[in-house]
Design an enzyme around this catalytic site. Structure first.
Site, PDB file in Angstrom:
ATOM      1  N   GLU A   1      69.104  20.559  68.846  1.00 58.64           N
ATOM      2  CA  GLU A   1      68.397  21.237  67.754  1.00 58.64           C
ATOM      3  C   GLU A   1      68.196  20.360  66.398  1.00 58.64           C
ATOM      4  O   GLU A   1      68.613  20.592  65.409  1.00 58.64           O
ATOM      5  CB  GLU A   1      68.974  22.600  67.414  1.00 58.64           C
ATOM      6  CG  GLU A   1      69.266  23.567  68.377  1.00 58.64           C
ATOM      7  CD  GLU A   1      69.348  24.863  68.021  1.00 58.64           C
ATOM      8  OE1 GLU A   1      69.951  25.202  66.972  1.00 58.64           O
ATOM      9  OE2 GLU A   1      69.360  25.798  68.876  1.00 58.64           O
TER      10      GLU A   1
ATOM     11  N   GLU B   1      70.922  26.520  76.083  1.00 57.49           N
ATOM     12  CA  GLU B   1      71.693  27.727  75.183  1.00 57.49           C
ATOM     13  C   GLU B   1      70.793  29.064  75.242  1.00 57.49           C
ATOM     14  O   GLU B   1      69.627  28.831  75.007  1.00 57.49           O
ATOM     15  CB  GLU B   1      71.650  27.404  73.718  1.00 57.49           C
ATOM     16  CG  GLU B   1      73.164  26.481  73.405  1.00 57.49           C
ATOM     17  CD  GLU B   1      73.027  26.262  71.920  1.00 57.49           C
ATOM     18  OE1 GLU B   1      72.935  27.054  70.978  1.00 57.49           O
ATOM     19  OE2 GLU B   1      73.373  25.237  71.447  1.00 57.49           O
TER      20      GLU B   1
HETATM   21  C1  BG6 Z   1      72.021  27.296  68.112  1.00 52.59           C
HETATM   22  C2  BG6 Z   1      72.930  26.160  67.900  1.00 52.59           C
HETATM   23  O1  BG6 Z   1      71.267  27.148  66.901  1.00 52.59           O
HETATM   24  O2  BG6 Z   1      72.102  28.600  68.077  1.00 52.59           O
HETATM   25  C3  BG6 Z   1      74.576  26.870  67.913  1.00 52.59           C
HETATM   26  O3  BG6 Z   1      73.064  25.216  68.781  1.00 52.59           O
HETATM   27  C4  BG6 Z   1      74.548  28.160  67.197  1.00 52.59           C
HETATM   28  O4  BG6 Z   1      75.363  25.981  67.539  1.00 52.59           O
HETATM   29  C5  BG6 Z   1      73.596  29.128  68.055  1.00 52.59           C
HETATM   30  O5  BG6 Z   1      75.717  28.726  66.951  1.00 52.59           O
HETATM   31  C6  BG6 Z   1      73.378  30.537  67.569  1.00 52.59           C
HETATM   32  O6  BG6 Z   1      73.165  30.539  66.068  1.00 52.59           O
HETATM   33  P1  BG6 Z   1      74.095  31.091  65.098  1.00 52.59           P
HETATM   34  O7  BG6 Z   1      73.349  31.112  63.896  1.00 52.59           O
HETATM   35  O8  BG6 Z   1      74.006  32.700  65.510  1.00 52.59           O
HETATM   36  O9  BG6 Z   1      75.375  30.742  65.250  1.00 52.59           O
END
Ligand code: BG6
Length: 478
Positions: A167, A379
């Site tokens: 990201e 993810e």
């Molecule tokens: C992504 C990241 O932005 O989303 C993760 O790669 C992150 O590290 C995930 O935890 C979820 O985002 P957040 O802000 O809800 O933790």
């Protein structure tokens, strides 16, 4: 519910990141990362939470990976903490840190799990930030390349899937525009775009070093892709959508896949006087790396909306909902180009993220049309409040979310997209950078709260059993 069988060898996975799970922030010779320092600035994270202990994966890794084995996970995406293996960012490796990831990899293989390594998930060594300003220096690209080579040499015999950077669009913008991430610089687009360009060089150098050292491996990147639907068919809103895509998505994706910045983005940043320095050598490097990128990884959580935004309109500096207080997000945007209002057709999470499984199908198809690379969804998951009762977590809301997204991937496969794998975020609960421990994503619950001191005991959520059955049936039982 019936689903469609995914291709043989589909990587049903789950993901994590070092800072969010490991803890042991000063143990066995690890150096500090920029996050170890940043979380200590009052007001930067939810209730001052930090990753000192996190969910203590450093000491629970065997138990965690055994649970992955019990689930039948095919792939585990995790990141390496750069300062754990190179405490000074460069120079002498910390053999105890190297041994930790050796253990993780070997444990995965023992359970039949394909390890997938992310080289950079935001925890830059603080030493490099202090030495030359971190990503603002071109030297950081060389130091990253040396670190990447070391990792390929040490782990490439057993690890075949590699991701350079997680990201880049998020951590650079949050680091130099909104100041929500380290190094906490506010509203400096010139520095942002130069640091971002240096990350591109780092990525490219690592990709170019990769295939010689890991000839049977594959390398890609993880991009945070939020498509920006036009608010409606008013031409100014369709144009806003175009601007959004150029500046929020293609600015990175075109570099990874074509080795060049998109023309309209270059014209805009030139006119604004903030275009980074890009040499002829840089252009050659980026082009060569784009030709060697094996897959395009992306993280998908939600879609966005693009609407025309006047010069005195929404900015990037509003309030972001980090508390789970639904409806507290401000509308943000780039003055003169676009703003991102909520989508009236979609439900949202308690953190105001739109829930849009159809958007995942849209993204797979859009990426396939534009870039023609194999895809890995590196993810996807639901951040929610969970309740532990009698050792159980009945997270039917998470199962619904995941099921709808898996259905979207199956549709993408039927529509001709070559999707290699899918990583649920996350395997265990973990620290959400700005949202503390209460925004839970895991298939496995971990007993800990914002304050240190929980038992750190693991409990399988209902979603754990649901995903196990999806994997066993290769996506036909949803
Ligand atoms: C992504 C990241 O932005 O989303 C993760 O790669 C992150 O590290 C995930 O935890 C979820 O985002 P957040 O802000 O809800 O933790």
């Amino acid at each position: 519910m019936n689903g469609v069988s995914m291709k043989t060898g589909f990587l049903w996975g789950a993901a994590s990141a070092a800072y969010q799970i490991e803890g042991a922030f000063e143990e066995d010779g690890k150096g500090w990362s920029i996050w170890d320092k940043f979380v200590r600035i009052p007001g930067k994270t939810f209730k001052g939470t930090n990753g000192n202990v996190a969910v203590d994966h450093y000491h629970h890794y065997k138990e965690d990976i055994a649970l992955m084995g019990e689930m039948g996970l095919k792939a585990y995406r995790f990141s390496i903490s750069w300062p754990r293996v190179l405490p000074d960012g460069s120079g002498k490796p910390n053999e105890k840190g190297i041994a930790f990831y050796d253990n993780i990899i070997n444990e995965c293989l023992k359970h039949g799990i394909e390890p997938m390594i992310t080289l950079y998930h935001w925890d830059l060594p603080q030493a490099l930030q202090d030495r030359y300003g971190g990503w603002e220096s071109r030297q950081c690209a060389d130091d990253f390349a040396a670190y990447a080579k070391l990792m390929f040499e040490r782990y490439g015999d057993r690890v075949k899937y590699w991701i350079t950077i997680n990201e880049q669009n998020i951590f650079t913008k949050f680091g130099y525009v909104t100041a929500w991430h380290p190094p906490g610089i506010f509203n400096d687009r010139k520095r942002w775009l130069q640091a971002n360009h240096n990350v591109n060089l780092a990525h490219a150098k690592a990709v170019l070093a990769f295939h010689d050292l890991v000839p049977d491996g594959q390398i890609g990147v993880s991009f945070a892709y939020g498509p920006g639907y036009a608010f409606d068919c008013a031409p100014e809103n369709v144009m806003a959508c175009q601007d959004y895509n150029e500046l929020e998505n293609y600015w990175w994706l075109d570099v990874y896949c074509y080795g060049a910045y998109p023309a309209a983005g270059v014209a805009y940043y030139m006119a604004e006087g903030v275009m980074p320095e890009v040499t002829l050598e840089d252009k050659k490097l980026l082009k060569a790396a784009s030709e060697q990128l094996d897959f395009l990884g992306f993280n998908y959580y939600h879609s966005n909306v693009s609407e025309a935004n006047p010069l005195d309109g929404a900015t990037q500096f509003g309030h972001m909902n980090n508390s789970g207080d639904k409806g507290s997000d401000d509308i943000m945007g780039v003055p003169g180009l676009y703003k991102m209002p909520p989508n009236p057709y979609l439900r949202t999470t308690d953190w105001d993220w739109a829930i849009d499984p159809e958007g995942l199908l849209y993204v797979c198809r859009a990426l396939t049309s534009r870039y023609r690379k194999p895809l890995i969804i590196s993810e996807n998951g639901l951040g929610a409040f969970d309740t532990l009762e009698d050792g159980k977590v009945h997270d039917s809301y998470r199962i619904d979310y995941l099921r709808e997204h898996v259905e979207a991937i199956e549709k993408a496969q039927l529509a001709g997209c070559n999707v290699l794998g899918y990583c649920v975020w996350s395997f265990t609960d973990l620290l959400s950078w700005l949202n503390g421990y209460q925004k839970r994503y895991g298939l496995v619950y971990v007993d800990r709260e914002e304050a240190e001191g929980g038992s750190l005991k693991r409990y399988k959520k209902d979603s754990f059993y649901w995903y196990r059955q999806v994997i066993q049936s290769n996506g036909t039982v949803l």
